[in-house]
Write a protein that holds these residues in place. Structure first.
Motif, mmCIF file in Angstrom:
data_model
loop_
_atom_site.group_PDB
_atom_site.id
_atom_site.type_symbol
_atom_site.label_atom_id
_atom_site.label_comp_id
_atom_site.label_asym_id
_atom_site.label_seq_id
_atom_site.Cartn_x
_atom_site.Cartn_y
_atom_site.Cartn_z
ATOM 1 N N PRO A 108 55.271 74.462 100.850
ATOM 2 C CA PRO A 108 55.551 76.216 100.744
ATOM 3 C C PRO A 108 56.285 75.820 99.731
ATOM 4 O O PRO A 108 57.401 74.597 98.895
ATOM 5 C CB PRO A 108 56.551 75.988 101.880
ATOM 6 C CG PRO A 108 56.516 75.004 102.907
ATOM 7 C CD PRO A 108 55.735 73.892 101.758
ATOM 8 N N TYR A 109 56.435 77.102 98.508
ATOM 9 C CA TYR A 109 56.981 77.297 97.657
ATOM 10 C C TYR A 109 58.735 77.452 97.901
ATOM 11 O O TYR A 109 59.104 78.296 98.898
ATOM 12 C CB TYR A 109 56.984 78.789 96.732
ATOM 13 C CG TYR A 109 55.463 78.053 95.762
ATOM 14 C CD1 TYR A 109 55.604 77.460 95.065
ATOM 15 C CD2 TYR A 109 54.287 78.740 96.206
ATOM 16 C CE1 TYR A 109 54.056 77.021 93.821
ATOM 17 C CE2 TYR A 109 52.769 78.717 95.846
ATOM 18 C CZ TYR A 109 52.859 77.676 94.131
ATOM 19 O OH TYR A 109 51.448 77.713 94.195
ATOM 20 N N ASP A 110 59.077 77.574 96.984
ATOM 21 C CA ASP A 110 60.754 77.944 96.885
ATOM 22 C C ASP A 110 60.945 78.764 96.491
ATOM 23 O O ASP A 110 60.433 79.482 96.338
ATOM 24 C CB ASP A 110 61.543 76.801 96.443
ATOM 25 C CG ASP A 110 61.698 75.880 94.991
ATOM 26 O OD1 ASP A 110 61.487 77.663 94.571
ATOM 27 O OD2 ASP A 110 61.670 75.525 94.659
ATOM 28 N N ALA A 111 62.539 79.727 97.083
ATOM 29 C CA ALA A 111 63.229 80.532 97.111
ATOM 30 C C ALA A 111 62.860 81.186 96.047
ATOM 31 O O ALA A 111 62.604 82.321 95.224
ATOM 32 C CB ALA A 111 64.052 81.125 97.472
ATOM 33 N N LYS A 117 60.589 84.117 93.768
ATOM 34 C CA LYS A 117 61.135 85.076 93.010
ATOM 35 C C LYS A 117 60.771 85.386 91.418
ATOM 36 O O LYS A 117 60.100 86.545 91.809
ATOM 37 C CB LYS A 117 62.605 85.153 92.999
ATOM 38 C CG LYS A 117 63.486 86.544 92.720
ATOM 39 C CD LYS A 117 64.468 85.743 92.176
ATOM 40 C CE LYS A 117 66.146 87.211 91.651
ATOM 41 N NZ LYS A 117 67.741 86.748 92.276
ATOM 42 N N ALA A 118 60.226 84.954 91.286
ATOM 43 C CA ALA A 118 59.639 84.660 89.858
ATOM 44 C C ALA A 118 58.351 84.973 89.857
ATOM 45 O O ALA A 118 57.406 85.755 88.722
ATOM 46 C CB ALA A 118 60.145 82.812 89.123
ATOM 47 N N ARG A 119 58.324 85.143 91.092
ATOM 48 C CA ARG A 119 56.646 85.683 91.110
ATOM 49 C C ARG A 119 56.337 86.751 91.833
ATOM 50 O O ARG A 119 55.190 86.730 93.271
ATOM 51 C CB ARG A 119 55.821 84.096 91.797
ATOM 52 C CG ARG A 119 55.883 83.292 91.229
ATOM 53 C CD ARG A 119 54.461 83.415 90.071
ATOM 54 N NE ARG A 119 54.353 81.865 89.377
ATOM 55 C CZ ARG A 119 54.797 81.087 89.244
ATOM 56 N NH1 ARG A 119 56.259 81.889 88.675
ATOM 57 N NH2 ARG A 119 54.408 79.864 88.072
ATOM 58 N N SER A 120 57.343 87.790 91.828
ATOM 59 C CA SER A 120 57.272 89.181 92.203
ATOM 60 C C SER A 120 57.114 90.069 91.597
ATOM 61 O O SER A 120 56.938 91.187 92.624
ATOM 62 C CB SER A 120 59.307 89.872 92.741
ATOM 63 O OG SER A 120 59.199 89.586 91.845
ATOM 64 N N ARG A 121 55.706 90.214 90.976
ATOM 65 C CA ARG A 121 55.150 91.163 90.588
ATOM 66 C C ARG A 121 54.205 92.136 90.742
ATOM 67 O O ARG A 121 53.694 90.591 91.852
ATOM 68 C CB ARG A 121 54.612 90.701 89.542
ATOM 69 C CG ARG A 121 55.775 90.376 88.106
ATOM 70 C CD ARG A 121 55.502 90.049 86.514
ATOM 71 N NE ARG A 121 54.680 89.468 86.256
ATOM 72 C CZ ARG A 121 53.387 88.370 86.071
ATOM 73 N NH1 ARG A 121 53.226 89.323 84.702
ATOM 74 N NH2 ARG A 121 52.879 87.001 85.860
ATOM 75 N N SER A 122 53.908 92.653 90.695
ATOM 76 C CA SER A 122 52.943 93.314 92.380
ATOM 77 C C SER A 122 51.234 93.087 91.973
ATOM 78 O O SER A 122 50.839 92.581 93.086
ATOM 79 C CB SER A 122 52.281 95.352 91.414
ATOM 80 O OG SER A 122 52.156 94.699 90.130
ATOM 81 N N ILE A 123 51.287 92.282 90.903
ATOM 82 C CA ILE A 123 50.062 91.263 91.144
ATOM 83 C C ILE A 123 50.124 89.766 91.935
ATOM 84 O O ILE A 123 49.332 89.570 92.450
ATOM 85 C CB ILE A 123 49.241 91.089 89.483
ATOM 86 C CG1 ILE A 123 50.361 89.934 89.369
ATOM 87 C CG2 ILE A 123 49.364 91.880 88.222
ATOM 88 C CD1 ILE A 123 49.937 89.045 87.526
ATOM 89 N N PHE A 124 51.212 89.821 92.494
ATOM 90 C CA PHE A 124 51.012 88.016 93.383
ATOM 91 C C PHE A 124 51.474 89.141 94.321
ATOM 92 O O PHE A 124 51.886 87.613 95.664
ATOM 93 C CB PHE A 124 52.379 87.402 92.521
ATOM 94 C CG PHE A 124 52.068 86.887 91.359
ATOM 95 C CD1 PHE A 124 51.592 86.138 91.560
ATOM 96 C CD2 PHE A 124 53.106 87.415 90.374
ATOM 97 C CE1 PHE A 124 50.951 85.493 90.113
ATOM 98 C CE2 PHE A 124 53.205 86.947 89.160
ATOM 99 C CZ PHE A 124 52.126 85.721 89.269
ATOM 100 N N LYS A 133 47.633 85.374 99.366
ATOM 101 C CA LYS A 133 48.067 83.827 100.783
ATOM 102 C C LYS A 133 48.946 82.788 100.169
ATOM 103 O O LYS A 133 49.390 82.060 100.092
ATOM 104 C CB LYS A 133 46.435 83.295 100.892
ATOM 105 C CG LYS A 133 46.227 82.553 102.159
ATOM 106 C CD LYS A 133 45.558 82.620 102.427
ATOM 107 C CE LYS A 133 45.038 81.066 103.091
ATOM 108 N NZ LYS A 133 44.023 80.788 103.392
ATOM 109 N N TRP A 134 48.226 81.918 98.652
ATOM 110 C CA TRP A 134 48.724 80.655 98.573
ATOM 111 C C TRP A 134 50.168 80.606 98.185
ATOM 112 O O TRP A 134 51.376 79.645 97.869
ATOM 113 C CB TRP A 134 48.282 80.439 96.970
ATOM 114 C CG TRP A 134 48.250 81.412 95.706
ATOM 115 C CD1 TRP A 134 47.193 82.645 95.714
ATOM 116 C CD2 TRP A 134 49.047 81.934 94.514
ATOM 117 N NE1 TRP A 134 48.151 83.632 94.353
ATOM 118 C CE2 TRP A 134 48.963 83.103 93.943
ATOM 119 C CE3 TRP A 134 50.736 80.892 94.634
ATOM 120 C CZ2 TRP A 134 49.999 83.652 92.932
ATOM 121 C CZ3 TRP A 134 51.541 81.063 93.626
ATOM 122 C CH2 TRP A 134 50.508 82.528 92.707
ATOM 123 N N LEU A 135 50.853 82.480 97.499
ATOM 124 C CA LEU A 135 52.716 82.094 97.718
ATOM 125 C C LEU A 135 53.723 81.952 98.799
ATOM 126 O O LEU A 135 54.122 81.469 98.949
ATOM 127 C CB LEU A 135 52.515 83.561 96.647
ATOM 128 C CG LEU A 135 54.505 83.823 96.164
ATOM 129 C CD1 LEU A 135 53.997 82.085 95.190
ATOM 130 C CD2 LEU A 135 54.114 84.895 95.397
#
Length: 330
Positions: free
Chosen positions: A141-144, A148-155, A159-161
Motif C-alpha cells: 500500500p501507498y502511504d497517505a 495525496k500527491a497523486r490526487s489529480r483527476s488523472i489518478f 487501481k494501482w493507487l
C-alpha cells in the motif's frame, strides 16, 4: 484422506519424494544449503563444488514432476552458485525473475578485500506461460502522503493507487536477528514476510506448497497462515522438533468474523468532567501525545490559548469542567 498433505517428513527429500503424487503441487518453494560450510547437523553444506551442483540437479529433477503444469518454483541461493543453478534450471523451465533479497546488514566490520555481500539471490521459474500469479495479493500500500500527491483527476480511481504497488524484484527485508521474536534456533532462517509474499503470489488459496528443505518450518507456517496446504522434508531431527513446535502454536486458529453478526458499537467516550481522573489513562495519553503515529485513533491537541482578561464586566459564577489531559478519540 491424504497421508502426505500438511505433513513434514523427517527424512531426506530424495528418499521421500515418492510419497507425493506427480502433478499435485502448485508451488515448490525451497531454501537448500548454499554449500558455504554451514553446520546443519550433517555434511549437506560442505561438498566439493562439482558434487554440490550435481546434487542440486538431482533434487531438481526429482521434484519437478510433482509440480502442476501451471506451477512455479522459487529457490534461494547465493551469488556464488546462482549462475550455474539458474542455467541448469533454464534448460527445464522458464525464468521469470531473479529476486534480490537485501538483508539490511549494518555497515560495520566485514571484509576489507572485497565489497561486503549483503544479499541472497532467489530464482523464480515456471513451467509454462499460463502460470498462476496473483500480484494483487502482494501489493504494497501507498502511504497517505503519496496518495495525496497523486490526487489529480488523472489518478482518480486508479487501481494501482488504491491497492498499492508491485514489490518489484529487490526486496529490502531485515534478516532475523537473535533478539527477533520470530527467530528460532536455525542458522539461516528466512523471514516469514518474504515466504508469505511468495506463497500468496504463486500458490492459489487451498493449493499446495512443497519445500524439500524445511529447516525451521517457515514455509509450512506461511502456508498455514495464508490458507494453503503444505508438505515437505527435513533431514535434521532437531529442526523437525522446532518446526513441529511452531506448527503446534498455530493449531488454534482464530475464528473468522461472521458477516451476519453486527459488531458491537464502541463505548462512548467519558464525559469531560470524568476525563483525566484515571492516572493510567493520563499516562497513556502522554505516550500517545509523544508519538501520535503509534495510535491513529488519537490526535494530539495543541495547548489551549490563555484566556483573555475582561476589563469591565464581571463574569457570572458557574462551574467549569477541569481541562482534560487525555487526548480525545476521533
Amino acid at each position: 484422506m491424504s497421508t502426505w498433505l500438511d505433513q513434514v517428513f523427517c527424512e531426506d527429500a530424495l528418499a521421500g519424494l515418492h510419497r507425493i503424487p506427480d502433478g499435485s503441487i502448485d508451488l515448490i518453494l525451497t531454501d537448500p544449503p548454499y554449500n558455504l560450510g554451514k553446520d546443519y547437523g550433517n555434511a549437506s553444506d560442505q561438498q566439493p563444488v562439482d558434487d554440490f551442483l550435481a546434487w542440486t540437479e538431482q533434487w531438481v529433477d526429482a521434484a519437478l514432476p510433482k509440480l502442476k503444469e501451471n506451477g512455479s518454483l522459487y529457490v534461494f541461493t547465493t551469488w556464488r552458485s546462482a549462475p550455474e543453478i539458474f542455467v541448469m534450471l533454464k534448460r527445464r523451465m522458464t525464468m521469470i525473475n531473479e529476486i534480490i533479497w537485501d538483508r539490511r546488514v549494518p555497515s560495520m566490520g566485514g571484509t576489507v578485500r572485497s565489497f561486503t555481500s549483503v544479499h541472497d539471490t532467489i530464482g523464480f521459474f515456471v513451467r509454462r506461460k499460463d502460470y498462476y500469479f496473483n500480484l494483487d495479493a502482494v501489493r504494497i500500500p501507498y502511504d497517505a502522503e503519496t496518495k495525496k500527491a497523486r490526487s489529480r483527476s488523472i489518478f482518480v480511481g486508479a487501481k494501482w493507487l488504491e491497492q498499492g504497488y508491485n514489490p518489484k524484484d529487490l526486496w529490502s527485508v531485515s534478516r532475523l536477528h537473535r533478539q527477533h521474536a520470530e527467530r528460532v534456533d536455525h542458522p539461516t532462517q528466512k523471514p516469514l514476510e518474504i515466504i508469505e509474499r511468495m506463497v500468496k503470489a504463486s500458490c492459489p488459496p487451498g493449493g499446495v506448497v512443497l519445500d524439500l528443505f524445511m529447516g525451521s518450518g517457515t514455509t509450512a507456517v506461511a502456508a498455514r497462515n495464508t490458507g494453503r496446504h503444505f508438505t515437505g522434508f527435513e533431514l535434521n531431527p532437531d529442526y523437525c522438533r522446532i518446526l513441529a513446535e511452531r506448527l503446534d502454536q498455530l493449531a488454534v486458529e482464530p475464528q473468522e468474523p461472521d458477516p451476519k453478526v453486527r459488531p458491537k458499537r464502541p463505548a462512548s467516550p467519558p464525559a469531560a468532567g470524568q476525563q483525566g481522573s484515571d492516572p493510567k489513562a493520563r499516562a497513556k495519553g502522554r505516550v500517545r501525545a509523544a508519538d501520535p503515529g503509534s495510535d491513529p485513533g488519537f490526535l494530539v491537541t495543541p495547548p489551549a490559548a490563555p484566556a483573555r482578561k475582561r476589563a469591565t464586566r464581571k463574569p457570572k459564577s458557574k462551574v467549569v469542567a477541569a481541562p482534560t489531559s487525555v487526548d480525545s478519540p476521533e
